[in-house]
Design a protein around this motif. Structure first.
Motif, short mmCIF file in Angstrom:
data_model
loop_
_atom_site.label_atom_id
_atom_site.label_comp_id
_atom_site.label_asym_id
_atom_site.label_seq_id
_atom_site.Cartn_x
_atom_site.Cartn_y
_atom_site.Cartn_z
N ARG A 23 -17.86 0.80 2.91
CA ARG A 23 -16.96 0.10 1.99
C ARG A 23 -15.70 0.93 1.72
O ARG A 23 -14.61 0.39 1.63
CB ARG A 23 -17.66 -0.21 0.68
N SER A 24 -15.89 2.24 1.59
CA SER A 24 -14.71 3.08 1.35
C SER A 24 -13.81 3.11 2.58
O SER A 24 -12.60 3.16 2.45
CB SER A 24 -15.13 4.49 0.96
N GLN A 25 -14.39 3.04 3.77
CA GLN A 25 -13.57 3.00 4.99
C GLN A 25 -12.76 1.71 5.04
O GLN A 25 -11.59 1.72 5.39
CB GLN A 25 -14.47 3.12 6.23
N VAL A 26 -13.36 0.60 4.69
CA VAL A 26 -12.65 -0.67 4.66
C VAL A 26 -11.54 -0.61 3.61
O VAL A 26 -10.42 -1.07 3.83
CB VAL A 26 -13.64 -1.84 4.37
N GLY A 27 -11.80 -0.01 2.46
CA GLY A 27 -10.79 0.13 1.42
C GLY A 27 -9.63 1.01 1.87
O GLY A 27 -8.47 0.68 1.64
N TRP A 28 -9.94 2.11 2.54
CA TRP A 28 -8.88 2.99 3.04
C TRP A 28 -8.05 2.30 4.11
O TRP A 28 -6.85 2.49 4.19
CB TRP A 28 -9.47 4.30 3.59
N ARG A 29 -8.69 1.48 4.91
CA ARG A 29 -7.95 0.75 5.94
C ARG A 29 -6.97 -0.23 5.29
O ARG A 29 -5.84 -0.37 5.74
CB ARG A 29 -8.92 -0.01 6.84
N LYS A 30 -7.42 -0.90 4.24
CA LYS A 30 -6.53 -1.82 3.53
C LYS A 30 -5.37 -1.07 2.90
O LYS A 30 -4.21 -1.52 2.97
CB LYS A 30 -7.30 -2.60 2.46
N VAL A 31 -5.67 0.08 2.30
CA VAL A 31 -4.61 0.88 1.69
C VAL A 31 -3.64 1.38 2.76
O VAL A 31 -2.42 1.31 2.59
CB VAL A 31 -5.21 2.07 0.89
N ALA A 32 -4.17 1.86 3.88
CA ALA A 32 -3.32 2.36 4.96
C ALA A 32 -2.47 1.23 5.54
O ALA A 32 -1.28 1.42 5.84
CB ALA A 32 -4.17 3.01 6.05
N THR A 33 -3.04 0.04 5.68
CA THR A 33 -2.28 -1.11 6.18
C THR A 33 -1.17 -1.48 5.20
O THR A 33 -0.04 -1.76 5.61
CB THR A 33 -3.23 -2.31 6.39
N GLY A 34 -1.46 -1.45 3.92
CA GLY A 34 -0.44 -1.74 2.91
C GLY A 34 0.68 -0.72 2.93
O GLY A 34 1.86 -1.07 2.84
N VAL A 35 0.32 0.55 3.05
CA VAL A 35 1.34 1.61 3.11
C VAL A 35 2.20 1.45 4.36
O VAL A 35 3.43 1.59 4.31
CB VAL A 35 0.67 3.01 3.07
N ALA A 36 1.57 1.13 5.50
CA ALA A 36 2.33 0.93 6.74
C ALA A 36 3.27 -0.26 6.61
O ALA A 36 4.43 -0.21 7.08
CB ALA A 36 1.38 0.74 7.92
N ALA A 37 2.81 -1.34 5.97
CA ALA A 37 3.67 -2.50 5.77
C ALA A 37 4.85 -2.17 4.87
O ALA A 37 5.99 -2.57 5.14
CB ALA A 37 2.86 -3.65 5.17
N LEU A 38 4.61 -1.43 3.79
CA LEU A 38 5.71 -1.02 2.91
C LEU A 38 6.70 -0.12 3.63
O LEU A 38 7.92 -0.24 3.46
CB LEU A 38 5.16 -0.31 1.67
N LEU A 39 6.19 0.78 4.45
CA LEU A 39 7.06 1.66 5.23
C LEU A 39 7.90 0.85 6.21
O LEU A 39 9.11 1.10 6.35
CB LEU A 39 6.22 2.71 5.97
N ALA A 40 7.29 -0.13 6.86
CA ALA A 40 8.03 -0.98 7.79
C ALA A 40 9.11 -1.77 7.06
O ALA A 40 10.24 -1.91 7.55
CB ALA A 40 7.08 -1.92 8.51
N LEU A 41 8.80 -2.30 5.87
CA LEU A 41 9.80 -3.03 5.08
C LEU A 41 10.94 -2.12 4.65
O LEU A 41 12.11 -2.52 4.70
CB LEU A 41 9.14 -3.66 3.85
N ALA A 42 10.61 -0.90 4.23
CA ALA A 42 11.66 0.05 3.82
C ALA A 42 12.56 0.40 5.00
O ALA A 42 13.79 0.46 4.86
CB ALA A 42 11.03 1.30 3.24
N MET A 43 11.97 0.61 6.16
CA MET A 43 12.79 0.94 7.33
C MET A 43 13.65 -0.25 7.75
O MET A 43 14.81 -0.09 8.14
CB MET A 43 11.90 1.41 8.47
N GLY A 44 13.07 -1.46 7.66
CA GLY A 44 13.85 -2.66 7.99
C GLY A 44 15.03 -2.83 7.04
O GLY A 44 16.13 -3.17 7.46
N TYR A 45 14.81 -2.60 5.76
CA TYR A 45 15.89 -2.68 4.78
C TYR A 45 16.98 -1.66 5.11
O TYR A 45 18.17 -1.97 5.07
CB TYR A 45 15.34 -2.44 3.38
#
Length: 133
Positions: A23-45
């Motif tokens: 469960r913690s691995q699934v949670g970390w994956r979701k957190v890592a995916t969210g961080v990657a998405a935010l990073l992609a949005l920041a770079m796109g901006y």
């Protein structure tokens, strides 16, 4: 029997630990995916609106096109003025034409009529201007 109950307890505890880890691995994956998405949005901006982004690039491109048009227009005007200067230096008729136009010089017997700038609007006519000879 004691041993089998201890084994079951240990197995249950280890199963719980494994489930918690998964469960913690699934949670970390979701957190890592969210961080990657935010990073992609920041770079796109940054790519679009940053200091050297697309909007700045388009503005500079329009400025360059405007300056190119101005440069072309000024070169054309410069060529016309060079031709005019050359005619004034080499052609006596051009000199005479320029003097007659700017200084209102006339030949003997000619009369120059000068109309005021608002003559078309008011419909009045001016008197003849004495010519210089």
């Amino acid at each position: 029997m004691i041993r089998s109950s201890q084994t079951r307890t240990v197995t249950r505890q280890s199963g719980a630990i494994v489930r918690l880890y998964e469960r913690s691995q699934v949670g970390w994956r979701k957190v890592a995916t969210g961080v990657a998405a935010l990073l992609a949005l920041a770079m796109g901006y940054h790519v679009i609106f940053g200091q050297n982004g697309l909007t700045v690039y388009q503005q500079k491109r329009q400025d360059a096109q405007t300056l190119d048009r101005q440069l072309h227009s000024l070169k054309r005007e410069n060529d016309l003025l060079k031709g005019h200067v050359e005619r004034l230096q080499n052609d006596p008729n051009a000199i005479e034409h320029q003097a007659r136009e700017e200084l209102h010089y006339t030949r003997p017997g000619e009369v120059i009529y000068t109309l005021p700038a608002s003559a078309g609007a008011s419909g009045t006519r001016s008197e003849p201007v004495p010519a210089k000879q």
